[in-house]
Design an enzyme around this catalytic site. Structure first.
Site, PDB file in Angstrom:
ATOM      1  N   GLN A 237     -10.509 -10.638  -9.013  1.00 38.51           N
ATOM      2  CA  GLN A 237     -10.475  -9.235  -8.615  1.00 38.51           C
ATOM      3  C   GLN A 237     -11.782  -8.834  -7.923  1.00 38.51           C
ATOM      4  OE1 GLN A 237      -8.124  -7.977 -12.607  1.00 38.51           O
ATOM      5  NE2 GLN A 237      -8.768  -6.229 -11.400  1.00 38.51           N
ATOM      6  N   ARG A 384      -5.707  -1.608 -16.555  1.00 34.05           N
ATOM      7  CA  ARG A 384      -5.167  -0.493 -15.770  1.00 34.05           C
ATOM      8  C   ARG A 384      -5.801   0.836 -16.167  1.00 34.05           C
ATOM      9  NH1 ARG A 384       0.527  -0.780 -12.978  1.00 34.05           N
ATOM     10  NH2 ARG A 384       0.135   0.793 -11.415  1.00 34.05           N
ATOM     11  N   CYS A 385      -7.091   0.795 -16.328  1.00 34.40           N
ATOM     12  CA  CYS A 385      -7.805   2.052 -16.559  1.00 34.40           C
ATOM     13  C   CYS A 385      -9.232   1.825 -16.135  1.00 34.40           C
ATOM     14  CB  CYS A 385      -7.741   2.490 -18.004  1.00 34.40           C
ATOM     15  SG  CYS A 385      -9.009   1.819 -19.075  1.00 34.40           S
ATOM     16  N   GLU A 760      -4.609   3.858 -11.926  1.00 35.73           N
ATOM     17  CA  GLU A 760      -4.768   3.768 -13.383  1.00 35.73           C
ATOM     18  C   GLU A 760      -4.217   4.993 -14.098  1.00 35.73           C
ATOM     19  OE1 GLU A 760      -6.677   0.960 -13.779  1.00 35.73           O
ATOM     20  OE2 GLU A 760      -7.242   0.813 -11.694  1.00 35.73           O
TER      21      GLU A 760
HETATM   22  O1  CDP Z   1      -8.336   0.197  -6.989  1.00 36.38           O
HETATM   23  P1  CDP Z   1      -6.843   0.208  -6.928  1.00 36.38           P
HETATM   24  O2  CDP Z   1      -6.276  -0.249  -5.626  1.00 36.38           O
HETATM   25  O3  CDP Z   1      -6.209  -0.437  -8.110  1.00 36.38           O
HETATM   26  O4  CDP Z   1      -6.403   1.746  -7.142  1.00 36.38           O
HETATM   27  P2  CDP Z   1      -6.317   3.013  -6.210  1.00 36.38           P
HETATM   28  O5  CDP Z   1      -7.564   3.233  -5.435  1.00 36.38           O
HETATM   29  O6  CDP Z   1      -5.880   4.108  -7.093  1.00 36.38           O
HETATM   30  O7  CDP Z   1      -5.186   2.692  -5.150  1.00 36.38           O
HETATM   31  C1  CDP Z   1      -3.905   2.206  -5.492  1.00 36.38           C
HETATM   32  C2  CDP Z   1      -2.996   2.373  -4.275  1.00 36.38           C
HETATM   33  O8  CDP Z   1      -2.629   3.767  -4.151  1.00 36.38           O
HETATM   34  C3  CDP Z   1      -3.670   1.993  -2.949  1.00 36.38           C
HETATM   35  O9  CDP Z   1      -2.741   1.377  -2.075  1.00 36.38           O
HETATM   36  C4  CDP Z   1      -4.098   3.323  -2.414  1.00 36.38           C
HETATM   37  O10 CDP Z   1      -4.273   3.350  -1.035  1.00 36.38           O
HETATM   38  C5  CDP Z   1      -2.975   4.264  -2.877  1.00 36.38           C
HETATM   39  N1  CDP Z   1      -3.489   5.636  -2.996  1.00 36.38           N
HETATM   40  C6  CDP Z   1      -3.022   6.645  -2.168  1.00 36.38           C
HETATM   41  O11 CDP Z   1      -2.096   6.411  -1.392  1.00 36.38           O
HETATM   42  N2  CDP Z   1      -3.578   7.903  -2.236  1.00 36.38           N
HETATM   43  C7  CDP Z   1      -4.558   8.190  -3.116  1.00 36.38           C
HETATM   44  N3  CDP Z   1      -5.119   9.395  -3.165  1.00 36.38           N
HETATM   45  C8  CDP Z   1      -5.014   7.184  -3.999  1.00 36.38           C
HETATM   46  C9  CDP Z   1      -4.476   5.903  -3.905  1.00 36.38           C
END
Ligand code: CDP
Length: 807
Positions: A237, A384-385, A760
């Site tokens: 990761q 997942r947090c 998360e």
């Molecule tokens: O770090 P991780 O990718 O696990 O988590 P994240 O930043 O929450 O993003 C998860 C997915 O959700 C990604 O594909 C982001 O682009 C999308 N996302 C989104 O569309 N809009 C947001 N405000 C936050 C995340």
């Protein structure tokens, strides 16, 4: 003018930028079985590694006889701690400042611990050879219960630390003590509790669970002895951090190490740390001069790779008679297993647990955490947090319900009375966090209206009356949870891992014909980064998302970043993408001014082009500007159109949400049906609503698993009783209810596009909503708190303890 606006709209649509339900570009290969995972990698002459693992929770290793294994045709080497000692690789540093045995050094400390590493021509021969290795163990008393870790007569687990009075996080008060961490106002909180009209106290255990990604952990190490380059493909990761750690451990210069994370089948925190398998595969490849693959099986993954939670929390919450919270105290006993391998930022050995005042305006609070060793697998990762936020959220959300019960105030109402108000943001919590933005009351009210909360409570009242009259054997429970997450670590000044500041990065190259490639320091494990980072850039630089390739996970090409976990991709790397995009646009603006023969300030951005203010027909599109960047730039300007941004966030982002869960429990069987689950999430600016819904569905499904059935169940000898997916619950479509999703939008004021993380959130908010619902079903019968997991058997036992059923 109207036609001009329409054409802007049409061009905006074509970009598929922010806010578009763009289909996942990754799925084209995943749905055709064309993904490229670690176990798909094949190289000429590649060998396979397998581990001999301890059957005991705690034992002395008296001898290891590898003769028979070495004689087995196809076996190339057998490594033990003795073989690694000359290389000083028999122990390795953990992410938490502890050390961990790569291969058991005189003792084993948990069942499944790595004892010897066999390298063979294929994995079947390796497995046969594992069975031929004879290890003579002398069993020692196992310590499984963390509440016994610091007893006077508790066995010494870590011989290497037994006389050390301090560790990576300060003084140690017992041979099985890892650290004490404290935050808040001890005296002020004690005063608030002493003076309170009401104090509710409860023991809240968040059981040990396992992140369980569909693809297990693994790697292929390949040492090129001619040029001294090491390539390591693996389920990482955080590949850049692995490169740095690999260099520090092995002494191989960092520029000669290439780490590649190919496609990853889920991470959930399980793939952040460094595992013995990686070290052994590297050593074997160095010794044997050929690529060596190690891929663990499902049981190994469950038994030996990073666990999550195992927090034993004692809470006291003080309030006025009308339910206004006046203080909060919490002590945590944290079971870290045999080695402290928690994946938390250095200064936060208990992660961000101090977000445990939650979404409420609590004037004073105090938290202490004691980490202890036990004979269980190491870990303590953010499943997942974001670094212990799920534990914190579960704690406060149960405590609020316990208080509500004590005061006979409705759980939704007591939350409304204590929620931080919109005008209080940015809000500094009693434990020191600065919440960036929020509109909590609106979110709560929207969720209660959406489920018609008043009618649900009416129905519950009728259900309880009917139950009392003996007309039904089912009880209805309504769980409300309101959570605040804290995601997007850095800033660097607060957050580092092994001294590496937690920034992130994006590098963009725009090609002459107007398409682009962007590389980031993050790694997608199913979150759809290739889709959504392109959307951020499309809006920033006016190039359609389909013309932007996103690449992550190869340290030879991607700029340095701290990787993907704790929903940090959008808050940190997403911000880096936007900032790099703005650099591209700034250069493009100068080129446009030169071509249009106007001053930079006379230009305005219009979706995918710069146009002269007041003369819209005078414009240059990004496609034109990209070409010009390679042949017609202003005198003195370097050609090309590239930019890189290393983004150190000024603060974390604080997504939040309001969830409601309705359950129906059959008291005679304990069978608990999830009748309804409504999840309202606020993650600020939404990049791709479809991906957000997918993230919420996935997170809720994992929350269901944790709350309703998952627990790593050890017996008194340290045997993990449910080390396979026959016994450890992983939900399928059959057990998963349908989810209702909703949203409000409160942008982050400090993020370049106002986005907060979301991946998360559903796990953080979901677990407490499920647990609150089950507890709520029995609340009118005097039950204050019953522990997770709420599987049918335990729910039935709860009903039995309340005299509702016999059997
Ligand atoms: O770090 P991780 O990718 O696990 O988590 P994240 O930043 O929450 O993003 C998860 C997915 O959700 C990604 O594909 C982001 O682009 C999308 N996302 C989104 O569309 N809009 C947001 N405000 C936050 C995340």
């Amino acid at each position: 003018m109207t036609s001009e606006i329409e054409s802007s709209q049409a061009r905006t649509q074509k970009l598929e930028g922010l806010g578009t339900r763009r289909k996942r570009v990754e799925d084209i290969r995943f749905t055709q079985g064309k993904g490229n995972y670690v176990d798909d990698l094949k190289f000429p002459g590649m060998l396979f590694g397998g581990f001999v693992r301890s059957p005991y929770g705690h034992a002395r290793v008296k001898s290891i006889n590898k003769e028979a294994a070495i004689k087995l045709p196809g076996v190339k080497a057998v490594l033990t701690a003795e073989d690694l000692k000359p290389l000083k690789l028999h122990w390795m540093p953990t992410l938490a400042g502890d050390v961990q045995a790569v291969l058991a050094d005189e003792k084993v400390l948990f069942q499944g611990q790595e004892v010897a590493f066999v390298v063979a021509e294929d994995r079947y021969i390796a497995a046969d050879a594992v069975d031929l290795i004879e290890v003579d163990y002398e069993e020692l008393p196992a310590l499984v219960d963390p509440t016994r870790s610091m007893a006077g007569d508790a066995p010494v687990l870590r011989d290497d630390l037994k006389d050390k009075t301090s560790g990576a996080h300060g003084p140690r008060k017992h041979h099985n003590h890892v650290f004490t961490w404290e935050v808040g106002d001890a005296a002020g909180t004690a005063r608030a509790l002493a003076q309170a009209a009401v104090v509710a106290k409860e023991q809240i255990v968040y059981q040990r669970v396992h992140p369980c990604p569909l693809e297990t952990c693994g790697c292929v190490a390949s040492m090129n002895k001619v040029d001294g380059h090491l390539t390591l493909w693996g389920t990482f990761q955080a590949p850049h951090a692995v490169r740095t750690v690999a260099s520090l451990i092995s002494g191989i210069p960092e520029h000669k190490i290439r780490i590649v994370s190919p496609d990853i089948g889920g991470g959930f925190g399980n793939k952040v740390g460094v595992y013995p398998g990686y070290i052994c595969a590297i050593v074997a490849s160095i010794v044997l001069g050929v690529p060596v693959k190690w891929v663990e099986d499902r049981m190994e993954n469950l038994q030996a790779t990073a666990f999550a939670r195992d927090y034993h929390m004692t809470g006291e919450i003080a309030a006025s008679p009308d339910g206004r919270i006046t203080g909060l105290r919490c002590h945590v006993l944290a079971d870290h297993g045999a080695f402290d391998a928690c994946a938390d930022p250095t200064k936060y050995p208990a992660g961000f647990f101090s977000i445990c005042t939650g979404s409420y305006d609590i004037p004073v609070a105090h938290v202490t955490v004691d980490g202890v060793y036990t004979n269980k697998a190491p870990g303590g990762v953010a499943y997942r947090c974001s670094f212990r936020v799920t534990e914190a959220s579960y704690f406060i959300e149960r405590m609020i319900d316990v208080l509500a019960r004590k005061l006979a105030i409705d759980p939704a109402e007591i939350r409304r009375r204590n929620l931080i108000r919109k005008e209080q943001f940015p809000y500094r919590s009693a434990l020191g966090w600065e919440y960036d933005s929020g509109d909590y009351v609106t979110a709560l009210d929207k969720s209660l209206a959406a489920v018609d909360y008043a009618s649900l409570r009416d129905e519950q009242r009728r259900n309880r009356e009917a139950f009392a009259r003996g007309e039904t054997r089912r009880l209805m429970g309504i769980g409300v949870s309101f959570f605040t997450e804290i995601v997007g670590a850095g800033p660097i000044k607060n957050c580092d891992i092994l001294g590496l500041g937690m920034f992130d990065s994006c590098e963009i190259r725009v090609h002459p014909t107007g398409s682009a490639i962007a590389r980031l320091g993050t790694v997608s494990q199913g979150q759809g980064h290739a889709t959504t980072f392109a959307q951020i850039l499309a809006s920033e630089i006016g190039i359609p998302a389909e013309n932007i390739t996103i690449e992550e996970g190869d340290t030879d090409t991607a700029p340095y970043g701290l990787g993907t976990y704790g929903s940090r991709s959008t808050p940190v790397a997403g911000a880096a993408a936007a900032m790099a995009g703005r650099k591209i646009r700034a250069k493009a603006q100068m080129i446009a001014a030169y071509l249009l023969e106007v001053h930079d300030d006379d230009l305005e951005w219009d979706v995918d082009r710069f146009r002269v203010k007041g003369v819209p027909e005078m414009s240059k599109t990004m496609t034109e500007l990209a070409f010009a960047a390679y042949n017609n730039v202003p005198p003195g300007m370097e050609p090309g159109l590239e930019a890189v941004s290393y983004y150190d966030p000024p603060n974390m982002t604080y997504p939040f949400g309001a969830y409601v869960c309705v359950v129906d429990i059959d008291v005679d069987t304990g069978v608990t049906e999830i009748r309804r689950f409504y999840a309202l999430d606020d993650c600020g600016t939404r990049i791709n609503p479809m991906i957000i819904e997918g993230q919420v569905h996935g997170g809720l499904t994992e929350a269901l698993a944790i709350a309703m059935a998952q627990e790593m169940d050890y017996d008194e000898y340290g045997n993990l009783k449910n080390a396979s997916l026959l016994d450890f619950f992983l939900p399928t479509a059959v057990e998963t209810p349908s989810w209702e999703t909703d949203y409000t939008t409160t942008p982050s004021p400090h993020h370049p596009i106002g986005a907060k993380g979301v991946g998360e959130s559903p796990n953080v908010g979901g677990v407490s909503a499920f647990s609150n619902a089950v507890n709520d079903a029995f609340a009118h019968l005097g039950l204050t708190h019953t522990a997770m997991p709420h599987d049918h058997w335990r729910v039935w036992k709860t009903a039995q303890s309340l005299g509702l059923t016999t059997g």
